[in-house]
Design an enzyme around this catalytic site. Structure first.
Site, short mmCIF file in Angstrom:
data_model
loop_
_atom_site.label_atom_id
_atom_site.label_comp_id
_atom_site.label_asym_id
_atom_site.label_seq_id
_atom_site.Cartn_x
_atom_site.Cartn_y
_atom_site.Cartn_z
N CYS A 115 0.03 -39.86 35.74
CA CYS A 115 -0.45 -38.70 35.25
C CYS A 115 -2.07 -38.47 34.91
O CYS A 115 -2.79 -37.58 35.41
CB CYS A 115 0.24 -38.20 34.36
SG CYS A 115 0.21 -39.08 32.74
N GLU B 168 4.05 -32.14 28.72
CA GLU B 168 3.46 -33.28 29.07
C GLU B 168 3.22 -32.94 30.57
O GLU B 168 4.03 -33.55 31.31
CB GLU B 168 3.92 -34.56 28.91
CG GLU B 168 4.01 -35.16 27.33
CD GLU B 168 2.75 -35.38 26.57
OE1 GLU B 168 1.51 -35.65 27.43
OE2 GLU B 168 2.49 -34.99 25.44
#
Ligand code: NAD
Length: 456
Positions: free
Chosen positions: A244, A210
């Protein structure tokens, strides 16, 4: 606590004892985990305030609440996910039955970053427990206060032969990566993601990565600018932009840029006031290194709004850079802070080729009332996921896959996918012995025609 080598050995033995696979054991531990999170809620909130200046409500909304929601969802469904499933058997195999046994992968390693240290550490751990894996967890040293609370909680509720947490810096990560794992779940930067992928490749270990990168926003001429700016003020500045999937750079249609900029300033001030640095609900930058990195990004571009700084507290106010050019420093790396890089466009084709010439984004957002434009963007660009007329909220869903593609990551999670990430599906063909149709075997003679009918 034992050394990494000792814990590794203990976890291997524990996994093969079969205990972690037992459904009642998994359920009991998920429940134990849930009550511990509730018990540690205020300690986590205090730690998140110290590490990232998060307000208690923000900490609940974006960290603790998300973990509890995933936990409740998993507790409701994981037994069904873990059941052996009968599936259709092609005629060719008569008399047989087919089924899938969903099994834990084994010993897992979870490594997490500092920006959402609770959520990004504990949500993968739900996957490890529900699927029946063991886990070694390594949170980031940068969010040190939160990591300490997580350690205290995990040490209190789990035996290290089942789940263990190691604190420390890169050297600890490097040591952990030197072992052969059955599965690695890594969240962090693209550069470290590459290191993890390289180590995992050596042992052919399944990996979920990720990662991050620059997530673009497109605001076309049909966008409802009032809604757009209100939603962006939340999505961009929550956790001081250290998200993010935070909107990174913005392409605004030339005819709308002035109105967009002025409404954006209003939306920021409505949410956080004029003095964002003095506002306790506006987060701080994780450390001085990142504070200085952001200051130098700001220095390289024209400031339209903000850019107020408090070096003592590592705080930077909501900042809009406009008009930004492609070759400026802010466009060369993921911003990861409360800074918007805004550019104008006239032709959507130019936006598409701009994005195509860069790494595949983790997220992409389009604000538009024009379905054709929305579909064009969706069909012509590769990106992890995103929203239409919103930003970052796709990550708060049990049903949507959350993850990147190419440079922004490998694999996805949330809801059932987290469970599946830590699982392996064994496909079994179970052939009865009361009859043997020898069609498939030699001598083949003239069997081809019948084989063709059976296969098609
Ligand atoms: P990072 O990659 O520096 O650190 C992540 C983890 O790797 C930490 O535990 C750290 O201790 C460890 N690490 C650091 N250097 C290492 C090395 N050389 N070898 C082995 N391990 C090492 O990332 P970060 O700065 O903590 O987090 C920010 C990045 O993470 C941003 O790029 C952001 O976009 C990304 N991110 C992605 C997601 C997502 O869900 N896709 C979520 C949050 C953050």
């Amino acid at each position: 606590m034992s050394s990494i080598a000792e814990v590794y050995e203990k976890q291997r033995n524990f996994f093969y004892s079969g205990k972690s696979k037992d459904i009642a054991f998994r359920k009991e531990n998920l429940k134990k985990f849930r009550s511990a999170i509730i018990r540690y809620e205020s300690k986590m909130k205090d730690a998140l305030r110290l590490d990232l200046g998060k307000s208690p409500t923000e900490s609940y909304e974006t960290e603790i609440g998300i973990v509890l929601s995933e936990l409740n969802y998993t507790l409701r469904h994981f037994e069904k996910w873990a059941k052996k499933k009968r599936v259709h058997t092609p005629l060719l195999h008569f008399p047989s039955k087919s089924y899938i046994i969903t099994e834990p992968l084994g010993n897992s390693l979870i490594m997490s970053p500092w920006n959402y240290p609770v959520q990004l550490t504990l949500v993968p751990l739900i996957g490890a427990i529900s699927s029946g894996c063991t886990a070694v967890v390594k949170p980031s040293r940068y969010s040190g206060e939160t990591s300490l609370v997580l350690k205290e909680m995990i040490d209190e509720i789990f035996d290290e032969e089942y789940i263990a947490l190691f604190l420390g810096g890169r050297d600890v990560n490097t040591e952990l990566l030197s072992y052969k794992w059955d599965y690695i779940f890594f969240t962090g930067s693209v550069n470290v993601g590459r290191i993890v992928a390289e180590k995992a490749a050596k042992d052919l270990t399944k990996t979920t990565l990720e990662l991050g990168g620059k997530s673009p926003v497109i605001i076309d001429e049909s966008a409802d600018l009032k809604r757009t700016t209100t939603r962006l003020a939340f999505a961009k500045f929550i956790n001081a932009g250290q998200t993010c999937v935070a909107p990174d750079y913005f392409f605004v249609h030339k005819t709308k840029s002035k109105e967009f900029l002025s409404l954006m300033v209003k939306a920021i001030e409505k949410a956080y006031g004029v003095d964002q640095i003095g506002n306790d609900e506006f987060g701080k930058i994780i450390n001085h290194h990142h504070y200085q990195r952001l200051c130098s990004l700001i220095e390289g571009s024209p400031v339209y709004y903000g850019a107020m700084k408090d070096e003592q507290r590592n705080k930077i106010s909501a900042t809009i850079l406009f008009p930004v050019k492609e070759d400026e420093p802010v466009m060369q790396e993921e911003i990861f802070g409360p800074v918007m890089a805004v550019m104008e466009y006239e032709d959507l084709d130019d936006v598409i080729s701009f994005i195509r010439n860069r790494p595949h984004p983790l997220a992409l957002y389009i604000f538009s009332e024009n379905r054709k434009n929305i579909e064009r963007i969706h069909s012509s660009l590769i990106f992890g996921g995103g929203c239409v007329n919103d930003a970052i909220m796709h990550l708060v869903s049990h049903t949507l896959p959350f993850g990147g593609v190419g440079d922004s990551g490998l694999g996805s999670y949330h809801g059932k996918r987290t469970f599946m990430d830590f699982s392996h599906e064994k496909g079994i063909l179970d052939h009865a012995t009361w009859l043997d149709i020898t069609l498939r075997s030699a001598p083949f003679g003239r069997k081809e025609k019948i084989i063709k009918t059976m296969l098609h």
